[in-house]
Design an enzyme around this catalytic site. Structure first.
Site, PDB file in Angstrom:
ATOM      1  N   GLY B 322      51.066  34.802  52.787  1.00  0.00           N
ATOM      2  CA  GLY B 322      49.867  35.149  53.544  1.00  0.00           C
ATOM      3  C   GLY B 322      48.847  35.831  52.638  1.00  0.00           C
ATOM      4  N   SER B 323      48.123  36.769  53.214  1.00  0.00           N
ATOM      5  CA  SER B 323      47.001  37.388  52.485  1.00  0.00           C
ATOM      6  C   SER B 323      47.430  38.194  51.275  1.00  0.00           C
ATOM      7  CB  SER B 323      46.219  38.289  53.421  1.00  0.00           C
ATOM      8  OG  SER B 323      45.716  37.519  54.490  1.00  0.00           O
ATOM      9  N   VAL B 324      48.721  38.513  51.165  1.00  0.00           N
ATOM     10  CA  VAL B 324      49.174  39.240  49.975  1.00  0.00           C
ATOM     11  C   VAL B 324      48.851  38.406  48.729  1.00  0.00           C
ATOM     12  CG1 VAL B 324      51.141  40.336  48.843  1.00  0.00           C
ATOM     13  CG2 VAL B 324      51.012  40.295  51.332  1.00  0.00           C
ATOM     14  N   LYS B 326      46.296  36.991  48.063  1.00  0.00           N
ATOM     15  CA  LYS B 326      44.919  37.194  47.606  1.00  0.00           C
ATOM     16  C   LYS B 326      44.875  38.030  46.332  1.00  0.00           C
ATOM     17  CE  LYS B 326      43.037  36.500  52.183  1.00  0.00           C
ATOM     18  NZ  LYS B 326      42.786  37.144  53.485  1.00  0.00           N
TER      19      LYS B 326
END
Lengths: 367, 607
Positions: B322-324, B326
Site C-alpha cells: 500500500g502507501s508504505v 510511497k
C-alpha cells in the site's frame, strides 16, 4: 553275613568316584541356589547333602546282602513299585501340573525312581531264567515288554515324559543286550516308526511344542526356545576356564531355567568352563566303564544284566541331559543323574550303585 | 531260583557285547565333549557377548533441554517435571482391585491396562510398564496418597518442555514434536531415538542441536525378570545450551496484547543492528499442547483453519505494501533526479491515463502537493504522477535495493521473499506485457507487489540508520555457565545507494506524517518523543469491484483493506523500528498507528 573277604573286595574306586561326583554336585548346587539364598535356597542345598547321606546309606545297605536274594524279591518288588505308581495317580501330590510325588511322613518321594531299579532287577531275573543263546524272538519277549509298558504308561499319565522315556530306553538297552533276533529287531524298529504318529497325537501340547522347538529353535526365541538358548549361552559363555564359582551371570541372574534340576550342568559349564565340564564328563565316563567292567566280570548273567541296567540308567540320563542342555536334543525334563537336585533320584541311583558294588564284591566268591 | 552261572559260550558272547557297549559309551561321551568344545571354545566368545547383553541393560538418562530466555534473562521456556505412571507386573497383588482403583484415580480403563501387561509380564515381570504418561497434578496427588493401597504402582519423573507464557512468541520459539522416521533415517539426529521429541519449528528447531544436549546413559545389571540389581556404569547427561533471544518480552507481550482478536503481525526491531525486539503474529497457538503429543483432530483443525494459526505472518505473510511503498517511489525519484522536492503536482482526486481514471484516497483532492505533503498526506495522485515518470523498471530497482522482493536473511525458516514485479516477470508469469496502468497502481504499492512485515521493518530501519539493511536476528547469545558458543553480531546485508540528503528529505516527511496536523499517521504521535512513520492501506480487492459493494465499513471483513503502519522513534536517533500489519483492519492511520503509539510509549517513555 559280613565276611572279611567282602571288606577286602569292597570297591573303593567306585565309592571314591561317587563321592567326587556328589561333592561336585553339592558345590554346584550351592552356586545354583545361591541367588535364592534369601528365599530358602540354602534349604535346597542342605537337603541335597542329606539326600546324598541317605543315598550313601542306601548304597551301603545294598551291599550287605548277597544280590541273589534280589532274584527272589524281583517280581514282588516290581509289583510293589507298580502299586505305588497307581497310588501316586490316585493320591499323589500335584506340583506344577504333574502328579509325581508321594508323601512319606513329610518326605517327598517319586515311586517312578524306585521303578527304575525294580524294573532292571525284574528284567535281569527274566533274562537269566529264560535263555535263548541264538537271540530272542518277539513272542519270547512279551513279558519283558509288558513289564516295561505298565509302568511307562502309568508314568506318562502323571505326566512325566522324561522318566518314562528313561525307563523305556533303559529297558530296551537291557533287552537288546540280552540279544534279539535280527528279524524281530527289524519288526520292532518298523513298528516304532509306525507307532510314532499315534504317540505324537497322545503327547501333551507342551510336549509337542518342545519337540517342534527343538527342530527349529529360531521359531520362537522368547517362547519354548528361550530355555535352550539361555542354556547354550550359559554353557558357551563359560569359555575354557569358566566365570568362576558363584560368578556365573546366567545363573546368578536367573536366565537359566530350573538351574538346580534339569539345567544344573549348565551352571557348572558356565562357572567352570570347558575344563570343568570335561572333568565331570570324564568322571561319568570312568564310572560307566567301571560299571561295565563289573558287569563283564560278574560271575553270572543275573549280575551282569543288573550291572548293565544300572550303567544304562546312568548312561542314558547323562547323555540325554547333557545333549538337552547343549541343544542337541529337545528339552525333555531329564535331570543329570547324581548331579541335579532330587532326592528320589539320588537315593534310587545310589541304591543301584550299591547293587553294582554288591556284584563287584561278590564276583570272586563261591558259595 | 535257579542259579544260572555263565556257561563259557555265553560268557564269551557277553564279553564281546560288553566291548561294544563300552565303545558306544566312549563314543557318546566323546561326542558330548566335542559339542562342549564347539559351544565353549569355538563359539564361546560370541556366547560370552550374548551373556553380557543379557546381563546389562542400557537405560537412557534424558538430558535437560536448554532454556530459552529473553534479552533480559527472563525465562520463556523451561523444563518442568512430568509424572508418568508405571506398574511393575510382578508386584501386583490383586490385579482386579488395582485396575479398578486406577480407573477411579486416573481414569485408566482396565482392559487397556491388561492389554499392555499381556506378554510383558512373562519375560520381564520386574520391568516397569508404562500405563499413563504425564498425569495431572491432581491425579499425582491422588495416586501418591493411595500409593500404599496400590502395590506395584510406580511414579517416574521425566523432564517436560514447558512454555511459560503459552502462546506468547510461539511462532518464534516453535514447538516440539516426535521425531519422524525420515528424520531418524537422515542421520542428522545421531543423538535421538524413535519416540524422542525434537524441535519442529522456530528456535526449537533451528537450534535443536544446541538445545538438545547430550543424552546420558546407565548400564544396569538386570536379572532375567528385568529387575534392576545395580548400576554398572553411568554417563551423566550434558544439559543443552541456553538461548537468549533478542526479544524484549515486555514489548513482545504488549505487541501480542494489541493483536489479540485480530489477524496480523507486528515486528519491532533495533534499526541500528537488526535485532528483533518483538515479533508477534496473530492468531497464535499454544506450544504446550504439542508437548504431550497433540491429537489428530486438534492438529487437523489447526492446519486446516483459514486463520492459519501456525503461520508466522511477520515473515511469511504476504501483503501489498500500500502507501508504505510511497517511501520507495519518493527515494527513487529523488535519487534519479526525476523528482524535484519543490515541484508541486495538482491533485483533484483523480488521475487519468488513457480512458481509465485512477482515484486519490481523498475524494475531492489535495490541491497543490509537493513531495513533503505528498508523503505526509499520502497523496495518491502525486505518486501516480511520479511513478509514471519513473516507470516500472526504476521503481522495481529501488524496491529491491530497499530489501523488497528478496529474503531479509532472517535466521528462522519459512521466510517468504515477497514479490517486486518487473516487465520480464510479468511476461513470463502471465504471458502479457507490462501495462502502463500497472505502473500507476504500483506507485501506490498495489499491483502485484507483495511484502512481509519483516521486510517493511527492515526497510524503514535502513531509511533511518544511514542506509544499512541489517539481517534481522532473533538470537542474542547461546551458551551456558557463562560460556557462549554464539553471540549476536550485526550483519549488514547491504547499503542503500541513495544520497543522505535524499534520505533526509524523506525522513523529514515521515516525521510530518505523524506530527503534522494533516499527517495520516498522527495517531501515533507522542508528546515527548518524535515518531516518524508511514501509513498504508492495502487493498485486498481493487477499487473497481469495491465501488459496487458500497461503504467500506460494511464490507465483509475478509475483503476489507489491510492496515499498515511502519515507523521509527525517536526520529533523530531511532532505537526502535516497527512494522505493524492488521489484516482487514481498514485504514493504516486508524487501525495500525495507535498500536505503534502504545508500543513506542511503553518502550521509550516507560521502558
Amino acid at each position: 553275613m559280613f565276611d572279611r573277604r567282602l571288606l577286602k573286595n569292597f570297591d573303593w574306586i567306585l565309592l571314591l568316584l561317587l563321592i567326587i561326583i556328589s561333592a561336585i554336585s553339592v558345590l554346584n548346587l550351592y552356586s545354583a541356589t545361591y541367588p535364592l539364598r534369601q528365599a530358602g535356597g540354602s534349604v535346597i542345598f542342605m537337603k541335597q547333602i542329606y539326600w546324598f547321606i541317605i543315598g550313601f546309606a542306601a548304597l551301603l545297605f545294598m551291599t550287605t546282602f548277597d544280590y541273589h536274594l534280589l532274584g527272589r524279591l524281583a517280581y514282588p518288588a516290581y509289583f510293589f513299585a507298580l502299586a505305588l505308581l497307581i497310588v501316586v495317580l490316585l493320591k499323589g501330590e500335584v506340583r506344577s501340573g504333574s502328579q509325581r510325588w508321594l508323601s512319606l511322613g513329610g518326605v517327598m518321594f517319586q515311586p517312578a525312581e524306585l521303578m527304575k531299579i525294580a524294573l532292571v532287577i525284574a528284567l535281569a531275573r527274566f533274562f537269566s531264567e529264560h535263555d535263548h543263546p541264538n537271540g530272542y524272538r518277539l513272542r519270547d519277549l512279551w513279558r519283558p515288554f509288558l513289564l516295561m509298558a505298565l509302568p511307562c504308561g502309568l508314568i506318562i499319565k502323571e505326566p512325566d515324559l522324561g522318566t518314562a522315556l528313561t525307563i523305556g530306553i533303559v529297558c530296551f538297552s537291557v533287552i537288546l543286550f540280552a540279544k534279539v533276533r535280527l528279524k524281530s529287531l527289524l519288526i520292532l524298529v518298523i513298528g516304532a516308526f509306525l507307532a510314532a504318529p499315534f504317540i505324537w497325537v497322545n503327547l501333551q501340547e507342551y510336549q509337542q511344542k518342545r519337540i517342534l522347538t527343538y527342530l527349529s529353535p529360531e521359531m520362537d526365541p522368547l517362547g519354548a526356545g528361550y530355555h535352550i538358548n539361555q542354556s547354550k549361552i550359559a554353557i558357551g559363555s563359560g569359555l575354557v576356564w569358566g566365570k568362576g564359582f558363584l560368578q556365573g551371570t546366567q545363573t546368578r541372574l536367573h536366565f537359566l531355567p530350573e538351574q538346580h534340576t534339569d539345567f544344573a550342568f549348565s551352571v557348572l559349564a558356565e562357572e567352570w568352563g570347558f575344563a570343568g565340564s570335561l572333568i565331570l564328563l570324564l568322571l561319568y565316563l570312568f564310572l560307566m566303564l567301571w560299571g561295565i567292567n563289573i558287569a563283564r566280570t560278574s560271575k553270572d548273567k543275573f549280575g551282569a544284566l543288573i550291572s548293565l541296567g544300572v550303567v544304562a540308567i546312568i548312561f542314558w540320563q547323562m547323555a540325554i541331559n547333557v545333549s538337552m542342555v547343549t541343544g542337541l536334543l529337545p528339552v525333555v525334563g531329564i535331570p543329570l543323574v547324581l548331579f541335579s537336585y532330587g532326592g528320589s533320584s539320588i537315593v534310587s541311583t545310589m541304591a543301584g550303585m550299591g547293587l553294582l558294588m554288591n556284584i563287584s564284591m561278590r564276583r570272586f566268591m563261591f558259595q | 531260583m535257579k542259579r544260572s552261572g555263565f556257561d563259557p559260550v555265553s560268557a564269551e558272547a557277553f564279553s564281546k557285547r560288553f566291548r561294544i557297549v563300552g565303545f558306544l559309551i566312549i563314543a557318546v561321551t566323546v561326542a558330548l565333549v566335542m559339542r562342549l568344545w564347539l559351544l565353549q571354545i569355538v563359539n564361546g566368545p560370541s556366547y560370552r557377548i550374548q551373556s553380557e547383553n543379557n546381563r546389562i541393560h542400557l537405560q537412557d538418562i534424558p538430558s535437560l533441554r536448554g532454556l530459552i530466555l529473553d534479552r533480559n534473562g527472563r525465562l520463556l521456556v523451561a523444563n518442568e517435571p512430568s509424572f508418568d505412571l508405571y506398574v511393575i507386573p510382578e508386584e501386583i497383588q490383586d490385579p482386579v482391585k488395582l485396575f479398578s482403583n486406577l480407573r477411579y484415580l486416573v481414569g485408566i480403563i482396565p482392559e487397556q491396562v491388561e492389554k499392555r501387561l499381556d506378554g510383558n509380564n512373562l519375560r520381564y515381570p520386574f520391568k516397569p510398564v508404562l500405563l499413563k504418561k504425564d498425569i495431572t497434578s491432581e491425579q499425582l496427588a491422588l495416586v501418591e496418597t493411595h500409593l500404599f493401597n496400590l502395590p506395584g504402582v510406580l511414579i517416574q519423573v521425566r523432564p517436560k518442555r514447558h512454555y511459560l507464557f503459552g502462546p506468547s512468541a510461539c511462532h518464534l520459539i516453535g514447538y516440539m514434536g516426535q521425531i519422524s522416521e525420515n528424520q531418524l533415517k537422515s542421520g542428522k539426529y545421531p543423538e535421538n531415538k524413535a519416540g524422542d521429541l525434537i524441535g519442529k519449528c522456530g528456535v526449537e528447531k533451528k537450534w535443536e542441536k544446541y538445545l538438545n544436549g547430550l543424552r546420558g546413559g546407565e548400564q544396569v545389571e538386570v536379572d532375567a525378570a528385568g529387575r534392576t540389581l545395580k548400576v554398572v556404569s553411568r554417563k551423566p547427561p550434558v544439559p543443552g545450551q541456553n538461548i537468549f533471544l533478542t526479544i524484549d518480552s515486555k514489548l513482545q507481550f504488549l505487541a501480542e496484547k494489541n493483536l489479540k482478536g485480530k489477524k496480523g503481525a507486528i515486528v519491532a526491531m533495533n534499526p541500528n543492528n537488526g535485532e528483533v525486539l518483538a515479533m508477534a503474529s496473530s492468531p497464535t497457538f499454544d506450544p504446550n499442547r504439542f508437548v504431550a503429543g497433540i491429537d489428530r483432530t486438534e492438529w487437523n483443525k489447526m492446519v486446516s483453519s483459514k486463520d492459519y494459526p501456525l503461520q508466522n505472518r511477520a515473515i511469511s505473510g504476504l501483503y501489498p505494501p500500500g502507501s508504505v511503498f510511497k517511501i520507495v517511489v519518493a527515494l527513487a525519484g529523488l535519487q534519479e533526479g526525476l523528482l524535484d522536492p519543490e515541484e508541486e503536482v495538482f491533485c483533484n482526486g483523480r488521475y487519468r491515463l488513457g480512458d481509465h481514471t485512477y482515484r486519490c484516497w481523498k475524494k475531492w483532492g489535495h490541491g497543490e502537493v509537493s513531495l513533503h505533503r505528498g508523503l505526509v498526506e499520502s497523496c495518491d495522485v502525486y505518486f501516480y504522477t511520479m511513478g509514471r515518470r519513473l516507470g516500472i523498471d526504476k521503481m522495481a530497482y529501488y524496491a529491491k535495493m530497499l530489501g523488497l522482493g528478496r529474503p531479509t536473511g532472517f535466521e528462522l525458516g519459512f521466510e517468504k521473499q515477497g514479490l517486486v514485479p518487473t516487465r520480464e516477470w510479468k511476461l513470463k508469469r502471465w504471458g502479457i506485457p507490462w501495462q502502463a496502468g500497472e505502473t500507476i497502481s504500483m506507485a501506490i504499492g498495489q499491483s502485484f507487489l507483495l511484502v512481509t512485515p519483516l521486510q517493511m521493518a527492515s526497510m524503514i530501519s535502513a531509511v533511518f540508520n544511514g542506509g544499512y539493511l541489517y539481517r534481522p536476528k532473533v538470537i542474542e547469545r547461546v551458551g551456558k555457565n557463562g560460556k557462549d558458543v554464539y553471540h549476536f553480531k550485526p550483519d549488514p546485508m547491504g547499503h542503500l545507494q541513495i544520497k543522505e540528503e535524499n534520505l533526509m528529505l524523506v525522513r523529514k516527511a515521515l516525521i510530518g506524517v505523524v506530527n503534522e496536523p494533516h499527517g495520516t499517521g498522527r495517531r501515533a504521535r507522542l508528546k515527548r518523543v518524535i515518531v516518524a512513520g508511514k501509513t498504508g492501506t492495502a487493498q485486498v480487492i481493487n477499487l473497481e469491484t469495491e465501488k459496487g459493494l458500497g461503504k467500506k465499513a460494511d464490507l465483509p471483513s475478509g475483503l476489507r483493506d489491510h492496515a499498515w503502519f511502519v515507523a521509527v522513534a525517536p526520529a533523530e536517533h531511532p532505537v526502535l523500528a516497527l512494522a505493524i500489519l492488521i489484516e482487514n483492519g481498514g485504514h493504516g492511520g486508524s487501525a495500525a498507528a495507535p498500536i505503534a503509539k502504545r508500543l513506542f510509549k511503553a518502550y521509550l517513555e516507560e521502558g
